[in-house]
Each structure stands twice: as C-alpha cells, then as structure tokens.
Scaffold this motif. Structure first.
Motif, mmCIF file in Angstrom:
data_model
loop_
_atom_site.group_PDB
_atom_site.id
_atom_site.type_symbol
_atom_site.label_atom_id
_atom_site.label_comp_id
_atom_site.label_asym_id
_atom_site.label_seq_id
_atom_site.Cartn_x
_atom_site.Cartn_y
_atom_site.Cartn_z
ATOM 1 N N GLY A 145 -4.182 -3.940 -7.628
ATOM 2 C CA GLY A 145 -5.487 -3.844 -7.991
ATOM 3 C C GLY A 145 -6.694 -3.084 -6.665
ATOM 4 O O GLY A 145 -6.894 -1.851 -5.544
ATOM 5 N N ILE A 146 -5.873 -3.903 -5.559
ATOM 6 C CA ILE A 146 -6.641 -4.012 -4.192
ATOM 7 C C ILE A 146 -6.108 -2.374 -3.263
ATOM 8 O O ILE A 146 -6.835 -1.305 -2.894
ATOM 9 C CB ILE A 146 -6.146 -5.350 -3.219
ATOM 10 C CG1 ILE A 146 -6.807 -6.410 -3.406
ATOM 11 C CG2 ILE A 146 -6.252 -4.414 -1.684
ATOM 12 C CD1 ILE A 146 -5.872 -7.761 -2.810
ATOM 13 N N ALA A 147 -4.597 -1.830 -3.646
ATOM 14 C CA ALA A 147 -4.214 -0.826 -3.073
ATOM 15 C C ALA A 147 -4.796 0.132 -4.078
ATOM 16 O O ALA A 147 -5.232 1.299 -3.114
ATOM 17 C CB ALA A 147 -2.771 -0.844 -3.023
ATOM 18 N N MET A 148 -5.060 0.206 -5.154
ATOM 19 C CA MET A 148 -5.674 0.974 -5.562
ATOM 20 C C MET A 148 -7.484 1.372 -5.106
ATOM 21 O O MET A 148 -7.775 3.141 -5.304
ATOM 22 C CB MET A 148 -5.678 1.307 -7.387
ATOM 23 C CG MET A 148 -4.263 1.295 -7.820
ATOM 24 S SD MET A 148 -3.851 2.944 -7.475
ATOM 25 C CE MET A 148 -4.980 4.475 -7.961
ATOM 26 N N LEU A 184 0.738 -0.618 -0.064
ATOM 27 C CA LEU A 184 0.282 0.185 -0.079
ATOM 28 C C LEU A 184 0.753 1.548 -0.112
ATOM 29 O O LEU A 184 0.699 2.203 -1.047
ATOM 30 C CB LEU A 184 -0.818 -0.036 1.241
ATOM 31 C CG LEU A 184 -1.893 1.226 1.300
ATOM 32 C CD1 LEU A 184 -2.675 1.276 -0.061
ATOM 33 C CD2 LEU A 184 -2.720 1.196 2.403
ATOM 34 N N ASN A 185 1.607 1.694 0.887
ATOM 35 C CA ASN A 185 2.815 2.030 0.637
ATOM 36 C C ASN A 185 3.196 2.943 -0.533
ATOM 37 O O ASN A 185 2.991 4.615 -1.199
ATOM 38 C CB ASN A 185 3.952 2.897 2.074
ATOM 39 C CG ASN A 185 3.329 1.808 3.570
ATOM 40 O OD1 ASN A 185 2.306 2.545 3.819
ATOM 41 N ND2 ASN A 185 4.664 1.583 4.025
ATOM 42 N N SER A 186 3.584 1.417 -1.052
ATOM 43 C CA SER A 186 4.741 1.492 -2.740
ATOM 44 C C SER A 186 2.758 2.032 -4.199
ATOM 45 O O SER A 186 3.875 3.421 -4.478
ATOM 46 C CB SER A 186 5.102 0.285 -2.909
ATOM 47 O OG SER A 186 6.235 -0.099 -2.058
ATOM 48 N N VAL A 187 2.207 2.016 -3.758
ATOM 49 C CA VAL A 187 1.488 2.264 -4.555
ATOM 50 C C VAL A 187 0.493 3.708 -4.050
ATOM 51 O O VAL A 187 0.876 3.884 -5.176
ATOM 52 C CB VAL A 187 0.031 0.856 -4.448
ATOM 53 C CG1 VAL A 187 -1.132 1.354 -5.562
ATOM 54 C CG2 VAL A 187 0.648 -0.290 -4.631
ATOM 55 N N PHE A 188 0.582 3.588 -3.179
ATOM 56 C CA PHE A 188 0.163 4.725 -2.711
ATOM 57 C C PHE A 188 0.694 6.434 -2.686
ATOM 58 O O PHE A 188 1.088 6.910 -3.484
ATOM 59 C CB PHE A 188 -0.533 5.766 -0.780
ATOM 60 C CG PHE A 188 -0.554 6.833 -0.372
ATOM 61 C CD1 PHE A 188 -1.556 7.047 -0.802
ATOM 62 C CD2 PHE A 188 -0.169 7.255 0.064
ATOM 63 C CE1 PHE A 188 -2.097 8.586 -0.820
ATOM 64 C CE2 PHE A 188 -0.060 8.291 0.550
ATOM 65 C CZ PHE A 188 -1.311 9.244 0.433
#
Ligand code: THG
Length: 606
Positions: A591-594, A556-560
C-alpha cells in the motif's frame, strides 16, 4: 542490385553444385599440378597452376544441371593463404576463381536456364571468439576476398561453412563495407555448420545463429551446410524454416564421413539424398539446395530433376523478436513479462564490480556475470565507464570474456561511440546497445544507429531531447515518436529492434518535482505500446528507490516493476534476486509503495 538471381529463386527451387574438394581429389593431381611441393594440397592455388582441374569440376556440375556453381575460393583469404606463404595472392586467386566459374557458367547459360556463380567464402582457419584473430584483421581479409570475387564476375556471395558467429559478423561487415564503397550489391547467402553434437563448433545453437543474422539487410538467404548428412540436419533445418525470415538454403554432406582404411568415405547415395531433399523442399519449404562434401555430379543430377518438378512448401514463420548470446537466443518479450536485465555488471551501479574493474580482476567479473545468471537474469547490462580509465580497453577485456563465458545476451551500456563499437566487434551474438537519445541532437544518435546496422544490434532509446529529460507522458511519447521516425525512416532500423526507456526518477527524495514522475513514466509506456505494438519498452527500475533504505528499496522496486508491467513494460534492468513477487510483500508495504508511485498523499513522512 541485379535481380536475376532473386527472380530465378522466386520462380523455382535452385540447385547448387556438389563437392569441390572431393571432386578435385578424384583427379589424382600431382605436386606439380599444385605448383610445387610447398603448395600441394592448396586447392585454391589450382586456379593459377591448373585451371583445367577446376573447370572439370564446374563442367561436371553444369552438365548435371546445377543452377549455381561455387568458385574454388573456399580458403582464398589472406588468413588461410598465409599458411602457404602466399597471402599476397588473395585478391588474384579470388578474381581468377570467379573468372573461371564465370566463363563456365556463361558457356552453359541460356535464356530459359541461366546459370549463376556464387563466390565461396569459407570460415578461414581462425576463430575470432577464441581470440585467434582480431575482428578488423578478419574483416579486412574478407573484404579483399569479396572484392576479388565480385570483380572477377561472381553473381552472389556465399559465406559458408560458418563455425563462429563472430566470423560471420566480420564477413558481413566486410561485405557491407564493399557494397558501400562501390555502390554495388549482390545477393548474400549465409550458411552455418552444425556439428554432429547439434551446435556450431563454438557451441552456438541454431536459434542463436538465426537471431544474430536476422538484423542484417544485406543477407538474402540463410541456411546450413557441411559436417553431417541430411538426416542429422532435419531438426535444425526445420527450426530455420520456422524462424528465419529469409529463403532457406541446405547443402548436406553425402552422410557423415567415415574413415575406411585411412580414406574419408561418404556413403549417402544420390537416391537417399533425393528422398531427404524432397521432404526438405516439399514439407519444410527449403528454396535452395545443393551438396557439400562427398556429393558428386550424380547427386546433383537428381537434385536438378527434383527442382524441375517440386515447389517449396509454404512456410509459417514465427516472427517473435529475439536477441542472442554466442550460444542461445532469448525472446525480447516474455509471457508473462518482464525480461530481467541484470544491473550489477556496471561500474556505476555496483561497488563490487567497480572495485574488480579497478583491480582488473576479470575472472571475478565473469563470476559476477554468472551469479546474476543464477539469480534469474535473462540479459546482462554491462557498463565499465570510470573516470580516468580507458573505457574502450576495459570494454574489450570484459566483452570478449563475457562473449564466451556468459551464456546470456549483453546490453552494452556506454555513452561513447567508440566504446560501443569496440563492444560490438567482440560480441558474437545479437546485442542491445544502451542507449541513444536526442540530448545532443541527431548527430550522435546517427553514429550509434549506424553501428547498430553495421553489427546487427537492437537499441534502447531514452526519452531525452535537446531540452533535457522529458517529464510528462506526452513529452516522453513525443520524443519517442521523433526517435522512432528517424531510426526507422533514415537509418533502416525495424520496430522490433527499438526499445524505449521512458526514464525512471527516484521517488525516494520526496522532491516535489518528481512526485508524479512514475505515473508519467508508466503512462508513456502505455502510449508507446499502443501506438507501436512491435516496439519494446524497458526501465532502469532501481532508479525509482534511490535514497531509501535497502528493504524499502526492494519493496518499492518490486511493486513499481509489477505496476509498470501491467502497463505493458517488456523488460527491466534490475537486481534479479532482490525482486519479490507481490504475495511476499505485506499489504502495508504494498500500500505504501503504491501510494508513492501513484502520488496518493495519504502517506507523508512524520
Ligand atoms: N535506463 C537505462 N540504462 C540504465 C538506467 C536506466 N543503466 C543504469 C541504471 N539506469 C540502471 N542500473 C542500475 C544499477 C544499479 C543501481 C541502480 C540502477 C543501484 N545500485 C546500488 C546503489 O547505487 O545504491 C549499489 C549496489 C551495490 O553497490 O552493490 O541501485 O534507467 N536504459
């Protein structure tokens, strides 16, 4: 401020005098001239014991055509004079040195050819970055020197032959204070010394010196002097001309000193000096020239002739904003972004760092800083707040070590004004203060911004006001606008020294109130970057995943972070080695993170 000097500098190339020390030596002064055996070699005392010797030097250079003569006060701080047991004479020696130069300059001044007196402020014999002397003591000594010089009649101050950027900062804090106390102002030259190995004595690259001095409004001219001849200076001088916003100063030695039969010899001829200077002015755009060790009246006469015929070349200046450690600068915007700020030297953000702090294992804290550098951090966030401990002392212990033992710039993370000041007094580079906000109104913000101006720092501003943390993009932008207005309007901060943090809340709690918070945070970044393109943005990215398991946090940190950078985020506080490039995250994870970030409710916990 009296604008005569600035007017003259705008009209034409200005010429400083040549060597004071080497030209006093040629007068074969006796111990008696120096005021006794115990003062022999103390050139500064000659203004009392043998003023005619000092006048001779000034006269020679004025006759040669120098526009500016320097006072014989290079070592007239209480710090240096203490070595001769005459620290108490500091004010008097500076005053007299300025008074002598003033009389001589006035005798030669005409309407068409005004002559100026520059108060010489040398580096002293102590390096504050190595702990030889405390910041306050050094600042007070420079304050006394500046007062003596200005009250004795100096037109400008020349903080010269600088070896340690913390010494420069102490001198500028002193001059700043003197200007405020007396409501006077004179032009200030800062001139650093680059040794033959290509850095200042403390290891500072020229870019670090330019960056660290850049935020100080009181500095009028920036340049370099001493240590080498013009040849060795050329590359660094070109850097200054391409990167400093100020008129450029250069005062080389007459070559690198050579030891011949026990005597120091300088061999560069007036002709050679003139040839180099012709290029420095005509090609690089240098505005103020002169000579340092080994230069004689003949050298200066050549420069005066050169100045009459030559105009400085136009300079093309790179205005990219930077911060800096003691050693090297770092741009505040990387292409591609983001600039990575290591999060782990934080007593609240790392259990390990907290434990090392509690055990006062400073060397191991330095090792953590270095580990983050190896992992790819460009800056380091430093927070030592821990209930029950003396945060100010802890900050001093940590920053004074990181100053010399960590190679990248620091972000000073504290809520306490006195802790922030302590950090800035022990940091030789250009730091970032983390942070200001309007939670308690304008008063605390005013105190921190005053420190940023006094010590030349950039600042992170959080979008928090009297009503608490802003939740919507509009409110975040509105608070940022209010802070920017105050910071630039009332406190003289520049856009490029403002970094807005639009706040990161966790998406890991599933809390209804925060489910759209990431969208608001990132939208506000977009608004800020489009309204004020010279300002910067930053986020504490790891906050977004508090409460999730470690692997989910890294994803999540990386995608954010990636998503925020697309909206214009410049920098992020992160654990650098835990940030993954998107291609390394499987499609499902992305996908989940976005979905979490964009609050697409396709994904719901079972
Ligand atoms: N904005 C600004 N400054 C900030 C933040 C911000 N400073 C502090 C914080 N937020 C950013 N720094 C961290 C540091 C660590 C963690 C999160 C944010 C973190 N640490 C692990 C934890 O608490 O679970 C602990 C890791 C460990 O013990 O090793 O997640 O938003 N301007």
């Amino acid at each position: 401020m009296n604008t005569r000097f600035l007017d003259a500098m705008n009209r034409r190339v200005l010429v400083f005098d040549g060597a004071t020390g080497t030209n006093l030596q040629t007068q074969n002064l006796t111990a008696e001239d120096f005021g006794g055996a115990e003062l022999e070699g103390c050139n500064e005392y000659l203004v009392l014991s043998k003023p005619s010797a000092v006048e001779n030097v000034h006269r020679d250079f004025l006759e040669a055509g120098a526009d500016i003569i320097e006072t014989n006060s290079f070592g007239s701080t209480s710090i240096v004079l203490a070595e001769y047991g005459i620290a108490d004479l500091a004010y008097k020696l500076n005053f007299e040195a300025a008074a002598i130069a003033r009389r001589m300059a006035d005798a030669y001044s005409t309407e068409e050819h005004p002559r100026f007196v520059a108060g010489s402020m040398g580096p002293t014999t102590k390096l504050p970055s190595l702990g030889h002397i405390g910041f306050d003591e050094m600042r007070d000594a420079f304050h006394e020197q500046a007062a003596g010089l200005i009250e004795g009649g100096a037109d400008l101050l020349c903080v010269e032959t600088c070896q340690d950027m913390l010494q420069v900062k102490a001198a500028l804090a002193a001059i700043h204070r003197y200007f405020e106390e007396t409501q006077t102002r004179v032009p200030v030259i800062v001139s650093v010394t680059i040794e033959t190995m290509g850095t200042m004595l403390m290891g500072t690259e020229i870019g670090a010196a330019v960056t660290t001095v850049d935020p100080y409004d009181i500095v009028t001219v920036f340049g370099m002097n001493c240590a080498t001849g013009p040849k060795e200076m050329e590359e660094n001088l070109r850097y200054i001309c391409q990167n400093s916003q100020r008129p450029v100063f250069v005062m080389p030695n007459a070559g690198i000193p050579e030891n011949i039969g026990g005597h120091t010899c300088y061999k560069l001829t007036p002709d050679e000096l003139e040839q180099y200077m012709r290029r420095f002015v005509g090609e690089l755009g240098v505005a103020v020239i002169g000579g340092c060790c080994g230069t004689t009246a003949e050298h200066i006469a050549r420069l005066a002739a050169l100045a009459r015929e030559l105009r400085p070349a136009a300079r093309e200046i790179d205005r990219s904003a930077m911060v800096s450690s003691l050693y090297a600068p770092v741009p505040m915007h990387l292409d591609p972004p983001p600039l990575l700020i290591g999060e782990r030297c934080n007593a609240n953000g790392s259990k390990k760092f907290r434990e090392l702090l509690l055990e006062e294992r400073y060397d191991d804290m330095v090792a953590m800083a270095r580990e983050q550098i190896r992992e790819g951090a460009h800056l380091l966030d430093v927070c030592v707040a821990y209930v029950g401990r003396d945060e100010r002392r802890d900050m001093r212990e940590v920053v004074s070590r990181f100053n010399t033992q960590a190679s990248i710039p620091l972000m000073i993370d504290s809520t306490e004004v006195d802790v922030i000041e302590e950090a800035l007094k022990h940091y030789a580079g250009k730091a970032i203060v983390n942070s200001i906000n309007l939670e308690d109104g304008e008063e605390r913000m005013a105190q921190v911004l005053t420190l940023c101006k006094r010590y030349g720092a950039a600042v992170v501003a959080l979008t928090i006001d009297e009503n608490g943390m802003a939740k919507t993009a509009e409110k975040k932008f509105e608070i940022a606008a209010r802070i920017r207005e105050l910071a630039t309007g009332k406190f003289g901060m520049r856009d490029e020294d403002l970094i807005f943090d639009t706040l990161t809340f966790t998406l890991g709690s599933g809390d209804e109130e925060f489910r759209r918070s990431a969208i608001a945070t990132v939208d506000a970044i977009r608004m800020i970057k489009s309204a004020w393109p010279r300002c910067f943005t930053s986020l504490g990215v790891s906050n977004v995943s508090f409460g999730l398991n470690p692997h989910a946090r890294h994803v999540l940190n990386s995608v954010f972070l990636h998503y925020a950078c697309e909206a214009g985020l410049d920098m992020a506080i992160v654990h650098a080695s835990k940030i993954m490039p998107l291609y390394k995250i499987d499609e499902e994870g992305r996908g989940i993170a976005m979905d979490l970030i964009l609050d697409n409710r396709r994904w719901e916990p079972a």
